[in-house]
Design a protein around this motif. Structure first.
Motif, short mmCIF file in Angstrom:
data_model
loop_
_atom_site.label_atom_id
_atom_site.label_comp_id
_atom_site.label_asym_id
_atom_site.label_seq_id
_atom_site.Cartn_x
_atom_site.Cartn_y
_atom_site.Cartn_z
N TRP A 247 0.81 -1.20 0.09
CA TRP A 247 0.11 0.18 0.00
C TRP A 247 0.89 1.40 0.21
N LEU A 248 1.87 1.27 0.74
CA LEU A 248 2.77 2.36 0.66
C LEU A 248 3.60 2.42 -0.64
N VAL A 249 4.04 1.46 -0.95
CA VAL A 249 4.63 1.49 -2.58
C VAL A 249 3.51 1.99 -3.52
N LEU A 250 2.72 1.51 -3.39
CA LEU A 250 1.45 1.93 -4.19
C LEU A 250 1.12 3.38 -4.24
N ALA A 251 1.12 4.15 -2.84
CA ALA A 251 0.75 5.51 -3.07
C ALA A 251 2.19 6.41 -3.50
N LEU A 252 3.31 5.59 -3.32
CA LEU A 252 4.46 6.52 -3.85
C LEU A 252 4.51 6.41 -5.24
N SER A 253 3.93 5.21 -5.80
CA SER A 253 4.03 4.95 -7.21
C SER A 253 3.27 6.01 -7.84
N VAL A 254 1.98 6.21 -7.32
CA VAL A 254 1.08 7.17 -7.81
C VAL A 254 1.78 8.69 -7.92
#
Length: 511
Positions: A247-254
């Motif tokens: 979830w953290l990596v997804l937010a940073l990927s956005v």
């Protein structure tokens, strides 16, 4: 924006290309410009500060020392308390399995992301050199994007199944099938697409300075990616339960995607402004060309127009991709009225969104310095009033360039993911997927140079076809013929649909 006349018809009743507009009606960039969409500029800058600080904190937390700032106490709630770790010598009772594992540090994963950045940069620069450095660059691009992507997706799907990652294997297999179906649905459009790509590459070849701008922006993006990969490496090294890392990596990927889109569209505005100036003044060496046009385009892009770029970058890519897919499906639906009705419903929703978020708005931003929404509406109304939208809908150059971007990302992600698999097997998918995003953004920064030339050609043709005729008379004739055929096709299809609906009406001859 100048007003344009609707498409006319010739003596046989067939629609013909729009008449050329007077050259004096072309929009001119005023001497003074006001900042547009300032709210989104502030949001983007705040986003950079907040996410930049979070990335630095996450990376430093596990740099050389595990849990330097004691952040793991918020993330790892399942770890045993310190008292549980104490046990008699020679006994494993009470020792937490997580505590028995060696702590992972930021530098454990940073090297993988460094390799992803290097591979992505090499692919990006090689792509632009191969495309703009050859006379048949358009043919090379289409073959690489169309024929290679389906096969590459299938191969990566097999590798995922071999590594016991069934979900990703199925996802990539579905992606390969969808890509194949899309290519089959639009294969008849490829000759015209190749023609447009060839001429866009010819324009880029004549403007060597814009290629240097793309190379420079890749380096700027690499600077942000260095911080991004540093922070993500620290997050991947943290023992976060319940898929918290994803979830953290997804937010940073956005966040990374938005930043990459902003830089890509900044290049888009710079290149569009240069192409428009060259076509208006009849060449880069013309006496009427303003001094230092590239520097002026760069100045406008990063100052008064930057807020509009930040705003449009949030939505244009997603809406454009959805539009390509729906168009491909819609064109192949036969007599299934129920399915056609559902697809048409979604098609009209997407078409409405396209009026407010389309890539042609960036050309208007470069030339007129308008806000994003006004530029998008003006561009779309121009295309609708002149009939050029029929030609744009037939062209698949944007989809082909997007395929090139995906292919570059897949190659980058595969190289990094395979290396990670043999050293940190449980993190191979996470590192590989984020590395794929890095590759896509870096390759996209160079692909946008050709895409900007394509969009500028269409805008110029809609504003004043004589500009294209003066630049390349043969290409002007080919575009006019293609537009004539597309308008004929649309008219015949509209008559066919109307007659089909009238046939289903009850007989009213007795009334």
């Amino acid at each position: 924006m100048s007003s344009s006349t609707p498409p006319s018809s010739d003596d046989s009743g067939n629609p013909s290309p729009p008449p050329p507009a007077p050259a004096g009606a072309l929009p001119r960039a005023g001497p003074r410009r006001r900042c547009r969409d300032v709210f989104w500029l502030v949001v983007f800058l705040l986003h950079l500060l907040v996410f930049g600080g979070a990335l630095a904190l996450a990376g430093l937390n596990r740099f050389r020392v595990a849990d330097r700032f004691n952040i793991d106490r918020y993330a790892n709630h399942t770890a045993a308390p310190p008292s549980a770790v104490v046990a008699p010598p020679g006994s494993d009772v009470g020792v937490s399995k997580e505590k028995a594992l060696p702590p992972e540090l930021t530098e454990t994963y940073w090297k993988y992301y460094g390799a992803a950045g290097a591979v992505g940069t090499l692919l990006a620069w090689s792509w632009l050199a191969a495309a703009a450095g050859r006379k048949d660059g358009g043919r090379v691009l289409m073959r690489a994007a169309v024929h290679s992507l389906t096969a590459y997706l299938a191969v990566i799907s097999v590798l995922c199944f071999w590594g016991n990652h069934s979900f990703w294997g199925v996802a990539l297999a579905v992606g390969a099938a969808l890509h194949f179906l899309y290519v089959m649905s639009v294969i008849d459009r490829f000759p015209f697409t190749m023609l447009v790509l060839q001429k866009a590459i010819k324009m880029v070849w004549e403007l060597r300075d814009v290629m240097r701008v793309a190379y420079a922006f890749v380096l700027v993006m690499l600077c942000w990616m260095a911080l991004w990969s540093f922070g993500v490496s620290g997050i991947v090294a943290m023992p976060i339960p319940n898929c918290g890392q994803w979830w953290l990596v997804l937010a940073l990927s956005v966040s990374l995607f938005w930043t990459g889109a902003v830089l890509s569209n900044t290049v888009h505005v710079i290149v569009s402004g240069m192409v428009f100036l060259v076509l208006i003044h009849g060449g880069q060496a013309a006496a009427s060309m303003p001094p230092k046009p590239l520097l002026k385009s760069l100045q406008y892009a990063v100052t008064t127009s930057f807020g509009s770029i930040c705003y449009g970058s949030l939505f244009t890519a997603a809406i454009r991709t959805l539009r390509w897919e729906i168009r491909g499906v819609r064109s192949k639906i036969g007599s299934n009225e129920c399915l056609l009705c559902c697809v048409d419903f979604f098609f009209h929703i997407v078409e409405t969104l396209v009026r407010f978020f389309n890539k042609y708005a960036y050309v208007q931003i470069a030339v007129n310095g308008q806000s994003f929404n006004r530029s998008a509406r003006d561009a779309w109304e121009l295309f609708q009033s002149t009939g050029i939208e029929a030609l744009i809908a037939y062209d698949c150059s944007g989809a082909v360039l997007f395929m090139s971007t995906i292919l570059g990302g897949l190659i980058t992600g595969t190289c990094t993911g395979v290396w990670t698999y043999f050293t940190q097997r449980d993190k191979a998918i996470m590192v590989g997927s984020t590395s794929m995003l890095i590759g896509m953004i870096l390759v996209g920064l160079t692909v946008v140079v050709v895409e900007s030339a394509v969009t500028s050609i269409y805008i110029c043709y809609a504003e004043d076809p004589l500009l294209i005729q003066r630049w390349d008379p043969e290409f002007f004739e080919q575009m006019s013929e293609a537009l004539h055929q597309r308008l004929q096709y649309r008219s015949s299809r509209a008559r066919q649909i109307l007659n089909g609906r009238l046939d289903h009406l009850p007989n009213t001859s007795s009334i």
